[in-house]
Design an enzyme around this catalytic site. Structure first.
Site, PDB file in Angstrom:
ATOM      1  N   TYR A  29      -0.507 -31.314 -28.175  1.00 24.75           N
ATOM      2  CA  TYR A  29      -1.821 -30.717 -28.388  1.00 24.75           C
ATOM      3  C   TYR A  29      -2.760 -30.995 -27.223  1.00 24.75           C
ATOM      4  O   TYR A  29      -2.502 -31.894 -26.417  1.00 24.75           O
ATOM      5  CB  TYR A  29      -2.463 -31.216 -29.693  1.00 24.75           C
TER       6      TYR A  29
ATOM      7  N   SER B  40      -2.469 -40.328 -25.882  1.00 28.47           N
ATOM      8  CA  SER B  40      -3.422 -39.267 -25.577  1.00 28.47           C
ATOM      9  C   SER B  40      -3.902 -39.478 -24.140  1.00 28.47           C
ATOM     10  O   SER B  40      -4.445 -40.533 -23.812  1.00 28.47           O
ATOM     11  CB  SER B  40      -4.595 -39.314 -26.549  1.00 28.47           C
TER      12      SER B  40
ATOM     13  N   CYS C  61      -7.004 -35.748 -24.235  1.00 27.82           N
ATOM     14  CA  CYS C  61      -8.368 -35.654 -24.748  1.00 27.82           C
ATOM     15  C   CYS C  61      -9.392 -35.780 -23.623  1.00 27.82           C
ATOM     16  O   CYS C  61     -10.569 -35.919 -23.876  1.00 27.82           O
ATOM     17  CB  CYS C  61      -8.609 -36.691 -25.838  1.00 27.82           C
TER      18      CYS C  61
ATOM     19  N   HIS D 194     -23.457 -39.148 -17.931  1.00 31.12           N
ATOM     20  CA  HIS D 194     -23.916 -39.244 -19.318  1.00 31.12           C
ATOM     21  C   HIS D 194     -24.522 -37.930 -19.771  1.00 31.12           C
ATOM     22  O   HIS D 194     -24.171 -37.386 -20.826  1.00 31.12           O
ATOM     23  CB  HIS D 194     -24.930 -40.384 -19.435  1.00 31.12           C
TER      24      HIS D 194
ATOM     25  N   GLY E   2      -7.551  -8.011   5.358  1.00 29.31           N
ATOM     26  CA  GLY E   2      -8.363  -8.186   6.557  1.00 29.31           C
ATOM     27  C   GLY E   2      -7.656  -8.851   7.710  1.00 29.31           C
ATOM     28  O   GLY E   2      -8.242  -9.053   8.767  1.00 29.31           O
TER      29      GLY E   2
ATOM     30  N   ARG F 120      -3.203   2.612   8.888  1.00 30.60           N
ATOM     31  CA  ARG F 120      -3.443   1.290   8.293  1.00 30.60           C
ATOM     32  C   ARG F 120      -2.159   0.488   8.185  1.00 30.60           C
ATOM     33  O   ARG F 120      -1.084   1.044   7.971  1.00 30.60           O
ATOM     34  CB  ARG F 120      -3.968   1.438   6.856  1.00 30.60           C
TER      35      ARG F 120
ATOM     36  N   MET G 177      -4.808  -7.809   9.296  1.00 30.84           N
ATOM     37  CA  MET G 177      -4.247  -6.886  10.287  1.00 30.84           C
ATOM     38  C   MET G 177      -5.214  -5.717  10.503  1.00 30.84           C
ATOM     39  O   MET G 177      -6.298  -5.681   9.936  1.00 30.84           O
ATOM     40  CB  MET G 177      -2.866  -6.431   9.835  1.00 30.84           C
TER      41      MET G 177
ATOM     42  N   ARG H 271      -7.406   0.770  -9.107  1.00 34.66           N
ATOM     43  CA  ARG H 271      -6.928  -0.604  -9.337  1.00 34.66           C
ATOM     44  C   ARG H 271      -7.423  -1.047 -10.703  1.00 34.66           C
ATOM     45  O   ARG H 271      -8.302  -0.401 -11.288  1.00 34.66           O
ATOM     46  CB  ARG H 271      -7.457  -1.534  -8.251  1.00 34.66           C
TER      47      ARG H 271
ATOM     48  N   LYS I 211       0.830  -1.206   0.000  1.00 30.48           N
ATOM     49  CA  LYS I 211       0.000   0.000   0.000  1.00 30.48           C
ATOM     50  C   LYS I 211       0.869   1.263   0.000  1.00 30.48           C
ATOM     51  O   LYS I 211       0.629   2.190  -0.789  1.00 30.48           O
ATOM     52  CB  LYS I 211      -0.914  -0.015   1.236  1.00 30.48           C
TER      53      LYS I 211
END
Lengths: 932, 932
Positions: B900, B813, B880, B456, B105, B96, B107, B340, B26
């Site tokens: 591939y 494969s 595959c 299925h 969150g 902070r 600290m 941001r 920060k």
């Protein structure tokens, strides 16, 4: 200069027994026996190096060898006082291959070489058996034509068949001398026609051609294939052994026989064998004449008998093992044709090994290595008297060893009732399930038509030490009709049947059984095994009586106590079903509750109210089944505590590994198919009752819990993670049992084992539950219990991530049944559909559920041991899959460095022996090859 | 000397953006923005090193820091023209934490520091909102008491609740200024009573205490736990940021708002946002007042608006990405509170990336890395209009993405008929099976109550690119009654329902759907991905229309064409059933035949005759079914040839991997349960007919073929090995199809893939069959076809023994669906029983069927690649399994060096993008962290 030929005979050999490289295995053996003064038929060996030269020269034997061979043959003829192929008393020889490593049947052999149109008459005269002489001659022509001249055997066989047809006879032996004389002519004509040359009458030409044929056979396709398969180098070559033929059928001063130096069935030290006067070896084996006990030879030929006893005793001392020998007496002269270590039964093996140690012939280590571990099985179970074995009606899987006879029954209840009434019964089922336990327990043996080596029937039967045949697919069981059939044969209730769980056979009728006799030697022998082995041997046992049996067999603890089998009792299955049904319902509602809660967050206004109402209803609904569920669990607690007390007490002083609940829930539930039928039939009848409604509700729950692949489903620690209350109840029962026993003065070491762990977080989760409960329980009871928490390694991922898993585990136990299932993708319940064919086609060498697949499953085990110990060097690792009782697998576990193996009680002695052998093999590399 | 404090403000910062080590994330960000001329509220950062000293000194801030702090505070007061906590116009600050790595969150943070009994009046006056000032004060006391003085929050909350109850109001905002003034008194009293000290009125004391509390919070338990979980070192320490508070609610010259530099929904380049005059940030978010579009600010405060536009444009250019910013205008002075990278939809992400390249802001590589691959999903499927989304009735698994609305139907036939009649329908089933295909094809979407992500229904729906929700367990389906229910809500046939296969939701009613819009940028973007990726992308497609769809999405071939789906057509399933039933029978008889033959060898005399008779009977029996069986196969051949022609032709020019028959036989058979019920009911009715007898025979065969765990049963190449005729028929159909297409002028490259190989001998066996058939077929047709034979790697053992398997394989494969099932021991059909709970309990991070389990399954893949390539360096290896379309898994495959990936057609663009990102990440390590 390298020597090409090596003579043996006349009490001396040029070679030695350790010259296998040069002489091949057979040649070296002949040299060794000759040098030991054993009267083997003399001869000479042509060295393996000559074979290599022969190959290099493109199929030419070097001239110097041909020349030496003349000298060696002359020497042999001189020793025997006969000449090769001479007309009146011919010298005949065999020509055989013999490589460094045995390649049985791969290369060629020629017998009776030296026979020709003249010497056949001499053989006829000497044997006074012209038919025999002509039969030898026609066989010699056929063999020579096939092996040396490369003619097809079938040409000769066809002629032979035609002749038999023409003569109207069935067997070769029904042909007369005249038939055979004619056949020799025909065979010679065939050679003329097909080989482009006449059959050589000159015995020295026969010998040269036969020798070269043997050299050539080193490179025939089947020999090349065999070498490739067996990793034998191609550049060794074969030796050729030329050895005098001797005949036991030359008159009443001749005989032939076989024998053992000790009784191969009982192991008793007695001269054991059979012989026939004026006969060939074939006659003894074929059973056409009844051989005499060898003792008869003492009267008939006392001199020769004494010589035989003296020689065979020498042989046994020389080879330091029981010898199985063949001998021939040719005109009062004794020849040993073969001697080798004698095959023997398990009983004999143990007795012989022990007695040989007492005689100072071998040491204990060698004795232990001498007995194949698997053979101990014969000492531990009844078997069918082999002399009166009924025909097998069908063959299934040899699922649990031993034989049993009894009346056929088809329902567990019938088995139970009839056994109570004192009738021995065999339970015949399509498959068994937990409801059948009482019937299985009552039966002498079990046979099923479905299921594999680790089906319910098989596992339970092995646990009970009861014979079982599983997956007998050709048997169709009709339980309603109380009968089964194989082909046309039907077996009805009450019929006598016999099963042999060691061979997988089903037989009709009652068989004579031989009860196991465990003599004093067995005990002595087993003690010796314990002196050598490095691994502990535990048993897989669920009940006190199994634990006691295991301990009597030498088990040093329990490696696997399955808690689910305890759930199957009549009184408990109902509680368990209640628990599952309400738990499932409860769980389902809980999921809905969480869904509603999370839904609520994103809602406002009227929608929010609607979701809130729903939430309240779910909360209300959860209350009741939740109590039912917890109620069931608390009913199980005291029962389980007593179970564990029993097992822990019966193994006091030793560790007892107790596995938390493992099987898929539905194993405890009734079948959906049966329920559907009952409901449909009742509806068809127009029935309507609260019971029917209950049944429908039950069906709906059973279907909800149904799994496609229960083996890979909601079971093992997945139950414990989703229902931590079950693990907690079991942990409490175990620790309470241990506390009470310690207070009673017993030493107990429970090891709590979490099944089916695939990720370290599952184990962490379950260990946390166990440790919490244990801490609380021990505090309440005021007793400290030494307990461990560990895990099965049975999921491939657990093996792969063993370094993570080991961080929470105090021990690993390989569950190689499941590990095999998942690594190979084989459901053990279903492999019967294809595994037999896989083994037949050579795709697998053996059933991977019997002997560990060392390349696949074994690699994962190796990885698990390495990664597990990388985190915890001293991690205790064992195996509790059924492989723990398989010798090859035990050897493998030893090599992996496991601390113990665990197997079914009846295999404990086998595992002890295998563990000892594994340790000895690691110690004595020389003896490893002796074992092989 | 190390600097302890770093000032930022007035257009200049002492620190820099790359000083995260010293300033924390920060602090570094504040420094960077300040130096870039962005007006952030000024302040100073106390370095992380001070925190470490603080810890070492046992909770003491070094004196030199306390001293410097006085100087820095003075500098800040000077810059702002206010003093901390002064009475009329007080300077207030926030304090902070800010560590090097974000620990959201974990600290502590304190706001409005500087408020006390005096300065509260100043704030009230400046904001003209006394209620606001007192509310700030009472919140500050509560926060300070909790964070700094360690008092329990609940003490304050209880008092607040009581006050609301007393006032009869529901919300905090309903409390009046007086209520709040009183509350401040009570809060101060609570501090007095519970903390043993009074609430400090001195702002510099407040600041020192707050600073030390933040330092201490580095070692609070949840921060320690978080660091352990996220592998953040404990010795970094946190910085402390002291920053001026600014207020947007000090009058009409004040405002607050949020905005984006481009439209986050569409990606359009427009200044996008909302603001409120005289308001706090909370007011914009809470929705109590309706914010104005940011364009309104141009009229209201033109100067400030221009500055905001200028600054945010600068921010976008500085960070080279869309900025999501928060701003506050305090008395005409603009402050940026936060900026941001803006979250965006998939559509926006693509458009922004493409436009930024055109604007020269980023290069193509960065553009490709900017779009999360999974987000492309939004571009490819219809979705429910988020503005009018109906409430979810139930939630299942998001099995196939996209949303659909239609009339509820419960039977496939009804779906088919109603769809034919033009009605959109949603098919609702407990689970689907092959008989439902026509109904699934006709429906807009499918939802099932059972089954997992690869059930299925899920697999078929994804193949069809159709929305599907699977395993919606809280839905109970009653197909007979044509309705389903969730809790009390019942959906009947014809009711409108909507399913969202991207979220797994079931909604009642018809939803407005947004159709996918694939703009021109999408095409441009996808072309860029192809410039970077190293891996090919293929599709899993069984039908020509799927293949065409895949090609339109950029697929470069088919990685998996499942032949069994071709068997399910109405006309074929009957042929297949015939084949299986007769084949099974035939097979059984063959086993019996072999048993009889081997039995025969050991029999003599009358027994032999009996066995021979049996043999003859079996031979006779085999004939007929064998012909029936081969007859069925030959009926399938021409059908399969046409199937393959279609697929090969539609992918002409690219390789097409066709898998031989894979599923367990019983998938093609009717259900045993249904058959049993039909038979039982018919029998109850006293019926008797040839059909009933047939049904009984069928049931008996179905039961015989039943498997406990079909996934691990008689399927895959095990079918091909035991029934080589099936493989032969399929190979013939493939090669014939290829021959015919080549003759028609098409380029085709069939790759025949053998499934479920576990041992190299299975592959050898099957490859032999294929090669034989291919040779014969090509000779007959006179055509040469470039075909390959390879194998799935989907059984752990195949991965482990890949060096053996690779000797017979032309390609590998990875079938990661099955490999995951077996490696984890998870049945994908059954995981719904426990997987959701596993994920909830953190035992698994994600569903391993969606993203590859890289530690477990991935290790086996790594082993397989290594061992496979050790034998064949250039072995082609792909994947595959459905993971081929999951970005994380694609990254992993790239790292493994696969050639591939193959995935369902609708995921091809995702896989192309992921493959490009994988290649870029390997190339640019810096950008990997940018992605994370």
């Amino acid at each position: 200069m390298q020597q090409d030929l090596y003579f043996f005979g006349g009490g001396k050999a040029e070679g030695r027994g350790d010259m296998k490289d040069v002489l091949g295995g057979k040649g070296a053996g002949l040299a060794e026996m000759t040098n030991a003064g054993i009267p083997v038929p003399p001869g000479f060996t042509i060295a393996t190096g000559v074979c290599l030269e022969f190959q290099k020269e493109g199929g030419q034997t070097p001239k110097r060898v041909t020349e030496s061979q003349v000298t060696y043959l002359a020497r042999l003829e001189e020793l025997m006082g006969k000449k090769l192929g001479q007309a009146d008393d011919p010298l005949l020889v065999s020509v055989r291959s013999g490589a460094k490593f045995s390649m049985p049947g791969m290369m060629d052999t020629i017998l009776n070489l030296g026979l020709n149109d003249e010497s056949v008459h001499g053989l006829a005269k000497k044997t006074e058996n012209p038919r025999f002489a002509w039969d030898c001659y026609r066989r010699f022509i056929q063999m020579f034509a096939n092996v040396v001249l490369n003619l097809d055997k079938d040409i000769f066989e066809e002629v032979l068949e035609e002749l038999k047809k023409a003569r109207g006879v069935e067997s070769d032996t029904d042909l007369t001398e005249e038939d055979l004389t004619g056949l020799v002519d025909t065979y010679k004509q065939i050679v003329n026609d097909h080989a482009g040359q006449s059959f050589p009458q000159d015995p020295s030409v026969q010998l040269a051609m036969a020798r070269d044929a043997v050299f050539s056979s080193w490179n025939n396709p089947r020999a090349i294939y065999y070498r490739k398969q067996n990793k034998i180098p191609d550049d060794l070559g074969t030796a050729v052994n030329v050895q005098v033929m001797v005949y036991g059928n030359m008159g009443d001063d001749c005989a032939t026989g076989v024998g053992f130096t000790r009784n191969p069935a009982t192991g008793e030290k007695e001269f054991y064998g059979e012989y026939l006067v004026n006969a060939q070896g074939e006659d003894v084996v074929a059973g056409t004449r009844t051989p005499q006990p060898i003792a008869g030879l003492e009267q008939a030929m006392p001199e020769v008998y004494r010589e035989l006893r003296e020689i065979t005793t020498r042989l046994e001392n020389h080879y330091r093992d029981v010898q199985d020998f063949e001998f021939t007496i040719e005109q009062n002269k004794l020849y040993l044709l073969q001697t080798r270590s004698g095959k023997r039964t398990g009983t004999a093996a143990v007795r012989i090994a022990v007695e040989m140690v007492h005689e100072g012939l071998i040491d204990k280590a060698e004795a232990v290595l001498r007995v194949p571990a698997e053979d101990l099985n014969q000492l531990l179970h009844p078997r069918v008297d082999p002399a009166k074995r009924p025909t097998a009606l069908a063959t299934g899987l040899p699922a649990s060893p031993g034989a049993a006879s009894g009346h056929a029954v088809f329902l567990a209840d019938d088995a139970f009732k009839q056994a109570e009434a004192g009738k021995p019964v065999i339970l015949i089922r399509a498959e068994t399930n937990p409801d059948d336990i009482h019937g299985m327990d009552a039966a002498e043996g079990i046979i099923t038509s479905r299921g594999g080596m680790t089906s319910h029937a098989a596992v339970v039967a092995r646990g009970m030490g009861k014979p079982c045949v599983a997956g007998c697919g050709s048997m169709r069981v009709d339980a309603k009709a109380k009968q089964c059939s194989v082909g046309d044969t039907t077996v009805s209730e009450g019929d006598w049947v016999t099963i042999d769980g060691s061979t997988g056979e089903l037989m009709v009728g009652r068989a004579d059984l031989i009860e196991p006799e465990i003599g004093g030697e067995f005990g002595v022998f087993m003690k010796w095994t314990d002196e050598f082995r490095k691994m502990g041997v535990r048993a897989n046992a669920d009940l006190p009586r199994d634990a006691e049996k295991a301990q009597s067999f030498g088990a040093e603890g329990i490696g696997l106590c399955r808690t689910e089998h305890m759930f199957f009792g009549e009184d408990r299955i109902r509680i368990v079903r209640d628990m599952i049904l309400s738990a499932g319902e409860f769980k389902n509602l809980e999921i809905e509750l969480n869904a509603a809660k999370s839904d609520l967050k994103s809602r406002v206004g009227a929608e929010k109210v609607r979701v809130e109402e729903r939430l309240e209803k779910i909360k209300e609904a959860i209350k009741e089944p939740s109590e039912k569920y917890l109620g069931s669990l608390s009913k199980l607690l005291p029962l389980q505590r007593e179970d564990f007390k029993g097992v822990l007490k019966s193994m006091a002083g030793f560790p007892v590994t107790i596995r938390t609940l493992d099987p898929p829930m539905h194993e405890f539930l009734p079948s959906a198919q049966e329920l559907s039928v009952e409901i449909a039939v009742a509806e068809e009848r127009g029935e309507s009752s609260p019971e029917l409604d209950d049944k429908k509700a039950l069906l709906s729950r059973v279907e909800h819990l149904h799994e496609q692949n229960p083996m890979l489903g909601h079971r093992g620690c997945r139950l414990g993670v989703t229902f931590p209350e079950i693990t907690a109840m079991q942990a409490q029962a175990i620790i309470e049992a241990a506390c009470e026993l310690k207070q009673e003065g017993h030493d107990v070491f429970p090891e709590i084992m979490i099944p089916l762990v695939g990720t370290h977080k599952e184990l962490e989760n379950q260990r946390h539950v166990v440790d919490q409960v244990a801490k609380r329980t021990m505090e309440q009871r005021g007793v400290e219990v030494d307990y461990l928490v560990g895990t099965m390694i049975e999921i491939p991922r657990a093996a792969i991530t063993a370094d993570e898993v080991a961080q929470s585990a105090q021990f690993f136990s390989f569950g190689t049944n499941d590990l095999t299932q998942m690594t190979l993708g084989f459901s053990r319940d279903d492999v019967a559909h294809f595994l037999p064919e896989y083994i037949k086609k050579g795709i697998l060498k053996e059933d991977p559920f019997i002997s560990i697949d060392q390349i696949g499953v074994g690699d994962l085990m190796r990885v698990a041991v390495k990664r597990g110990r990388s985190v915890n060097e001293k991690l205790k690792i064992g195996i509790c899959g059924e492989h723990g009782g398989d010798p090859e697998s035990v050897f493998f576990c030893h090599r992996l460095g496991l601390q113990y193996v665990s197997c079914s009680p009846f295999r404990v002695p086998i595992a002890r022996l295998a563990a000892a052998q594994a340790a000895l093999m690691a110690r004595k590399p020389a003896e490893v090859s002796a074992m092989a």
